[in-house]
Scaffold this motif. Structure first.
Motif, mmCIF file in Angstrom:
data_model
loop_
_atom_site.group_PDB
_atom_site.id
_atom_site.type_symbol
_atom_site.label_atom_id
_atom_site.label_comp_id
_atom_site.label_asym_id
_atom_site.label_seq_id
_atom_site.Cartn_x
_atom_site.Cartn_y
_atom_site.Cartn_z
ATOM 1 N N VAL A 165 57.019 32.949 20.436
ATOM 2 C CA VAL A 165 57.681 33.688 21.494
ATOM 3 C C VAL A 165 58.373 32.489 22.189
ATOM 4 O O VAL A 165 59.349 32.890 23.134
ATOM 5 N N LYS A 166 58.317 30.979 22.082
ATOM 6 C CA LYS A 166 59.136 30.156 22.680
ATOM 7 C C LYS A 166 60.571 30.303 22.523
ATOM 8 O O LYS A 166 61.045 30.430 21.711
ATOM 9 N N GLY A 167 61.069 30.171 23.699
ATOM 10 C CA GLY A 167 62.636 30.421 23.748
ATOM 11 C C GLY A 167 63.091 31.852 23.934
ATOM 12 O O GLY A 167 64.173 32.205 24.201
ATOM 13 N N ARG A 168 62.256 32.807 23.591
ATOM 14 C CA ARG A 168 62.527 34.355 23.699
ATOM 15 C C ARG A 168 61.877 34.798 25.040
ATOM 16 O O ARG A 168 62.072 35.702 25.862
ATOM 17 N N PHE A 169 60.545 34.630 25.458
ATOM 18 C CA PHE A 169 59.787 34.877 26.567
ATOM 19 C C PHE A 169 59.693 33.864 27.531
ATOM 20 O O PHE A 169 59.621 32.866 27.404
ATOM 21 N N THR A 170 59.661 34.467 28.861
ATOM 22 C CA THR A 170 59.378 33.415 30.095
ATOM 23 C C THR A 170 58.390 34.156 31.098
ATOM 24 O O THR A 170 58.737 35.335 31.320
ATOM 25 N N ILE A 171 57.395 33.313 31.348
ATOM 26 C CA ILE A 171 56.616 33.714 32.377
ATOM 27 C C ILE A 171 56.781 33.251 33.618
ATOM 28 O O ILE A 171 57.156 31.801 33.512
ATOM 29 N N SER A 172 56.489 33.982 34.609
ATOM 30 C CA SER A 172 56.673 33.525 36.048
ATOM 31 C C SER A 172 55.838 34.129 36.796
ATOM 32 O O SER A 172 54.997 35.090 36.500
ATOM 33 N N ARG A 173 55.654 33.471 38.143
ATOM 34 C CA ARG A 173 54.763 34.016 39.138
ATOM 35 C C ARG A 173 55.016 33.949 40.743
ATOM 36 O O ARG A 173 56.081 32.964 40.768
ATOM 37 N N ASP A 174 55.125 35.001 41.167
ATOM 38 C CA ASP A 174 55.526 35.214 42.644
ATOM 39 C C ASP A 174 54.183 34.742 43.402
ATOM 40 O O ASP A 174 53.394 36.041 43.669
ATOM 41 N N GLY A 175 53.823 33.729 43.911
ATOM 42 C CA GLY A 175 52.518 33.650 44.505
ATOM 43 C C GLY A 175 52.309 34.638 45.807
ATOM 44 O O GLY A 175 51.243 34.884 46.174
ATOM 45 N N ALA A 176 53.499 34.512 46.286
ATOM 46 C CA ALA A 176 53.243 35.344 47.887
ATOM 47 C C ALA A 176 53.091 36.922 47.380
ATOM 48 O O ALA A 176 52.403 37.471 48.420
ATOM 49 N N LYS A 177 53.459 37.344 46.367
ATOM 50 C CA LYS A 177 53.141 38.761 45.989
ATOM 51 C C LYS A 177 52.160 38.884 45.137
ATOM 52 O O LYS A 177 51.594 40.062 44.660
ATOM 53 N N ASN A 178 51.459 37.882 44.515
ATOM 54 C CA ASN A 178 50.325 37.790 43.509
ATOM 55 C C ASN A 178 50.913 38.525 42.400
ATOM 56 O O ASN A 178 50.219 39.619 41.936
ATOM 57 N N ILE A 179 52.107 38.198 41.893
ATOM 58 C CA ILE A 179 52.632 39.051 40.764
ATOM 59 C C ILE A 179 53.097 37.867 39.767
ATOM 60 O O ILE A 179 53.671 36.900 39.953
ATOM 61 N N ILE A 180 52.543 38.221 38.388
ATOM 62 C CA ILE A 180 53.210 37.537 37.446
ATOM 63 C C ILE A 180 53.959 38.315 36.480
ATOM 64 O O ILE A 180 53.762 39.705 36.447
ATOM 65 N N GLU A 181 54.958 37.943 35.919
ATOM 66 C CA GLU A 181 56.033 38.591 34.999
ATOM 67 C C GLU A 181 56.105 37.825 33.826
ATOM 68 O O GLU A 181 56.104 36.765 33.446
ATOM 69 N N LEU A 182 56.544 38.767 32.792
ATOM 70 C CA LEU A 182 56.604 38.095 31.301
ATOM 71 C C LEU A 182 58.032 38.956 30.913
ATOM 72 O O LEU A 182 58.109 39.995 30.499
ATOM 73 N N GLN A 183 59.071 38.136 31.061
ATOM 74 C CA GLN A 183 60.493 38.562 30.536
ATOM 75 C C GLN A 183 60.702 38.087 28.907
ATOM 76 O O GLN A 183 60.318 37.102 28.563
ATOM 77 N N MET A 184 60.956 39.207 28.235
ATOM 78 C CA MET A 184 60.803 39.112 27.023
ATOM 79 C C MET A 184 62.142 39.683 26.603
ATOM 80 O O MET A 184 62.813 40.517 26.730
#
Length: 122
Positions: A62-81
């Motif tokens: 998935v390298k180069g296609r997926f991006t993981i991120s987190r919003d610590g203030a909102k306790n949310i992580i996302e996976l953009q694919m």
């Protein structure tokens, strides 16, 4: 106790994009978090991890296609694919662990995981 709730799964065509989200609750310290996926009858496969300090790690597939991120203030992580492929079809799970390492291949063994969200690519 730690609760993880995923959303964002859908059925899409190859080449399209999806964003998965995970809302976490029930903990106060930064945790290593990530996503793993699983097909029925198959082993869990680590996809991406993000450490408490923001460092990320990805499976080669998935390298180069997926991006993981987190919003610590909102306790949310996302996976953009992006550029989704039929072989990305699986149930995707959000996972968290306060004691583990932060490599993508450790994510399937994290202590906590959600109920999963289905991604189907055709």
């Amino acid at each position: 106790h730690v609760q993880l709730v995923e959303s964002g799964g859908d059925s899409v065509q190859a080449g399209e994009s999806l964003r998965l989200s995970c809302v976490a609750s029930g903990y106060t310290l930064p945790m290593n978090m990530g996503w793993f996926r699983r097909l029925p009858g198959q082993e869990r496969e680590g996809v991406a991890a993000i450490a408490g300090d923001g460092r990320t790690d990805y499976a080669d597939s998935v390298k180069g296609r997926f991006t993981i991120s987190r919003d610590g203030a909102k306790n949310i992580i996302e996976l953009q694919m992006h550029s989704l492929k039929p072989e990305d079809t699986a149930t995707y799970y959000c996972a968290a662990d306060g004691l583990s390492g932060s490599s993508y291949d450790e994510v399937p063994y994290f202590a906590y995981s959600g109920q999963g969200t289905q991604v189907t690519v055709s």
